[in-house]
Design a protein around this motif. Structure first.
Motif, short mmCIF file in Angstrom:
data_model
loop_
_atom_site.label_atom_id
_atom_site.label_comp_id
_atom_site.label_asym_id
_atom_site.label_seq_id
_atom_site.Cartn_x
_atom_site.Cartn_y
_atom_site.Cartn_z
N GLY A 2 0.76 -1.24 0.00
CA GLY A 2 0.00 0.00 0.00
C GLY A 2 0.78 1.27 0.00
N ASP A 276 -5.73 -0.34 -3.29
CA ASP A 276 -5.52 0.15 -1.93
C ASP A 276 -6.73 0.94 -1.45
OD1 ASP A 276 -3.04 -0.18 -0.49
OD2 ASP A 276 -3.14 1.99 -0.18
N GLY A 278 -7.95 3.44 1.01
CA GLY A 278 -7.26 4.38 1.88
C GLY A 278 -8.17 5.45 2.43
N GLN A 288 -4.53 2.76 -6.79
CA GLN A 288 -4.50 1.46 -7.44
C GLN A 288 -3.33 1.41 -8.41
OE1 GLN A 288 -8.44 -0.21 -7.76
NE2 GLN A 288 -8.27 0.26 -9.92
N SER A 358 -11.50 0.77 6.51
CA SER A 358 -10.64 1.91 6.16
C SER A 358 -11.31 3.23 6.54
CB SER A 358 -10.31 1.85 4.68
OG SER A 358 -9.66 3.02 4.28
N THR A 374 -4.56 2.60 5.35
CA THR A 374 -4.72 1.92 4.07
C THR A 374 -4.71 0.41 4.21
OG1 THR A 374 -2.39 1.79 3.49
CG2 THR A 374 -3.50 3.82 2.92
N TYR A 375 -5.39 -0.22 3.25
CA TYR A 375 -5.51 -1.69 3.19
C TYR A 375 -5.21 -2.08 1.75
CZ TYR A 375 -8.07 -1.08 7.59
OH TYR A 375 -8.41 -0.75 8.87
N ALA A 376 -4.10 -2.81 1.54
CA ALA A 376 -3.70 -3.15 0.18
C ALA A 376 -4.19 -4.54 -0.21
CB ALA A 376 -2.19 -3.06 0.04
#
Ligand SMILES: Cc1cc2nc3c(=O)[nH]c(=O)nc-3n(C[C@H](O)[C@H](O)[C@H](O)COP(=O)(O)OP(=O)(O)OC[C@H]3O[C@@H](n4cnc5c(N)ncnc54)[C@H](O)[C@@H]3O)c2cc1C
Ligand SMILES: *[C@@H]1O[C@H](CO)[C@@H](O)[C@H](O)[C@H]1NC(C)=O
Ligand SMILES: *[C@@H]1O[C@H](CO)[C@@H](O)[C@H](O)[C@H]1NC(C)=O
Ligand SMILES: *[C@@H]1O[C@H](CO)[C@@H](O)[C@H](O)[C@H]1NC(C)=O
Length: 490
Positions: A2, A276, A278, A288, A358, A374-376
């Protein structure tokens, strides 16, 4: 992973980040005796820098400010013999030390120390051998430089996905790459390690020379000595297609549908994305990265993703180096915590839960000085380990592919450290439970060590390999010299 962020929001931080080194003033304390002893024995290829010296600040610097510590000195070895000399001295004195490659570890003390900081930056050669289709790569390099050196030969390696990541930590911990669908993790492509063992012996470790140590180095970080050079397989490469997209909150639902469709339906191993979820400057936002290993992706693969309206985008047919440079990252110098949940599948419902996490934590942590929450989403094909079946320390299971969802939170005030740490754990638990509730059997899914929190138990990352790694560790490092360096420890 991320942390690509909307660049305009970050301009102010860049300026602040640039000013930080000015605040580092040397205090007039006597030089550390261990540092002076190192200075005395090393060759002219190497150097020791004390606080206040020119290279000291860059020597201790890390991508995350929370990962930097003030060491007694910085040692820049220029030869493996001098690496051996330092190991002998810190071992004799039982002085804590750290080994730094690209300095992207987000766990405190993994590549930083209040003792002797070893910075590997002088190991910076890339040597391509067309005959064996391999490249020797210095342990002080970042992937950007490796791609730039290999590009004229029309080859590439299974390396980092964004700018600035170190070859060493990435490769010693696993290595999820844009080429992973085709060739496995970076550890699957290492053919040799030049290693300075804890007893000072310098040697080349291969499958043939020492199968146990070769296995252990494929995921075992700094437990078995200091690597000075990696030999990696190379693969033909004549240009790629890709770039980034920023997507506003109002278009996240459409993008989630496109991401879910990509995860479920795209089987071309040359295609990959990082999506991602976010929360930046009080707003949900997706960033992205799209990638295709070739100048022109076949029609259909990226159509739905490309149809989503963007705030900013830069996707094209280009060189790998242009691609790596184009993807904007947040600035260095933030405090960072990284956590991971292994999942089997990114279903639409799981993606929605992650999007909600998120936004929820972004709002919750805003008053605590959040810069990024963030979360990837990192989808890979289900057969990457079947096609690359060699035994490696990580991952301990190869009959299933667990996708390393990366939670990555960044903030500024040090007094918020505990809040972010607690939040990232709470959020990981929500996602883990949601995946289990969907029927995903992730109970034994290994956590990716390069994304895992420092307190993660070894068994949660290395599973059934833990006993074997302990055994190898005892043989290679009976005096536990490498125990003086931080990180996950066998
Ligand atoms: C922005 C960002 C993007 C990322 N993207 C990805 C990604 O796409 N895929 C992925 O898999 N991971 C990714 N990561 C995670 C990354 O792989 C780890 O942070 C990795 O450890 C970084 O390597 P480094 O050399 O920069 O780290 P460092 O902090 O220098 O080192 C990390 C660890 O390796 C040890 N080490 C370093 N050099 C040596 C050596 N020569 N000998 C022995 N031990 C050594 C250190 O002691 C430390 O324990 C990303 C991280 C960030 C912050
Ligand atoms: C390192 O030293 C400087 C200067 O003395 C100080 O400002 C800074 O807070 C110290 N950093 C850490 C992480 O202790
Ligand atoms: C690399 O590929 C380009 C374009 O296809 C070609 O012109 C060049 O000669 C190649 N270089 C090498 C070293 O093979
Ligand atoms: C969003 O996440 C929070 C925190 O986990 C949770 O309390 C809330 O119920 C979630 N909302 C929805 C709509 O899922």
């Amino acid at each position: 992973m991320g942390s690509i962020t909307f660049s305009k929001a970050m301009t102010r931080l860049t300026v602040l980040g640039a000013l930080l080194p000015l605040a580092l003033h040397a205090t007039a304390t006597a030089p550390d005796p261990v540092c002076l002893q190192i200075q005395k024995v090393i060759s002219r290829a190497s150097a020791v820098f004390l606080p206040g010296d020119e290279h000291y600040a860059s020597g201790i610097a890390h991508w995350a400010s929370s990962s930097s510590q003030n060491s007694t000195c910085v040692m820049e070895p220029g030869s493996s013999k001098d690496v051996a000399a330092v190991l002998r001295i810190v071992g004799q004195h039982e002085t804590p030390f750290a080994v730094k490659g690209g300095g992207h570890a987000s766990n405190v003390g993994f590549s930083s120390t209040t003792g002797v900081q070893i910075a590997m930056s002088r190991f910076s050669d890339v040597k391509y051998d067309a005959h064996s289709q391999t490249a020797e790569i210095g342990a002080g390099l970042v992937w950007d430089d490796v791609y730039a050196a290999l590009e004229p030969h029309n080859v590439s390696v299974v390396g980092g996905r964004v700018s600035g990541i170190g070859v060493a930590g990435f490769t010693l911990g696993g290595g999820y790459s844009w080429l992973t669908n085709q060739h496995g993790l970076t550890v699957d492509t290492v053919v040799a390690y030049e290693l300075v063992k804890p007893n000072g012996q310098v040697g080349v470790v291969t499958e043939a020379s020492d199968p146990d140590l070769f296995f252990a180095l494929k995921g075992g970080f700094n437990n078995f000595g200091i690597v000075t050079k990696f030999t990696l397989k190379t693969f033909p490469s004549t240009g790629i297609w890709g770039g980034f997209q920023f997507i506003a909150g109002s278009d996240i639902a459409q993008n989630t549908a496109a991401v879910a469709d990509f995860c479920a339906n795209v089987k071309d191993p040359k295609a990959n994305i990082i999506a991602d979820y976010g929360f930046v400057s009080g707003q949900p936002i997706m960033s992205q990265i799209l990638f295709y290993d070739g100048p022109n992706p076949p029609a259909g693969i990226f159509d739905k993703l490309l149809a989503v309206p963007t705030m900013l985008a830069d996707v094209s047919s280009r060189s790998m180096t242009s691609f790596i440079k184009a993807v904007p990252l947040g600035t260095a110098g933030l405090r960072i915590t990284s956590h991971t949940v292994p999942v089997l599948q990114f279903t639409p419902s799981l993606l929605n839960i992650i999007a909600n996490e998120s936004a929820f934590w972004g709002n919750q942590l805003a008053p605590k000085g959040a810069q990024l929450v963030t979360y990837a989403i990192e989808p890979f094909q289900a057969d990457i380990f079947k096609r690359n079946p060699d035994k490696t320390a990580y991952p301990p299971v190869r009959d299933a592919v667990f996708l390393p969802l990366n939670l990555y939170f960044a903030w500024l005030p040090p007094q918020s450290d505990d809040d972010f740490h607690a939040a990232v754990i709470a959020s990981g638990d929500v996602i883990r439970k949601a995946a289990l509730a969907e029927g995903q059997d992730i109970t034994n899914g290994p956590l990716y060590p390069n994304y895992a929190l420092s307190e993660t138990p070894l068994s949660a990352m290395y599973g059934k390999n833990v006993a074997e790694l302990h055994r190898i560790k005892k043989i290679v490092d009976p005096k536990n010299v490498m125990g003086l360096a931080g990180g996950f420890k066998f």
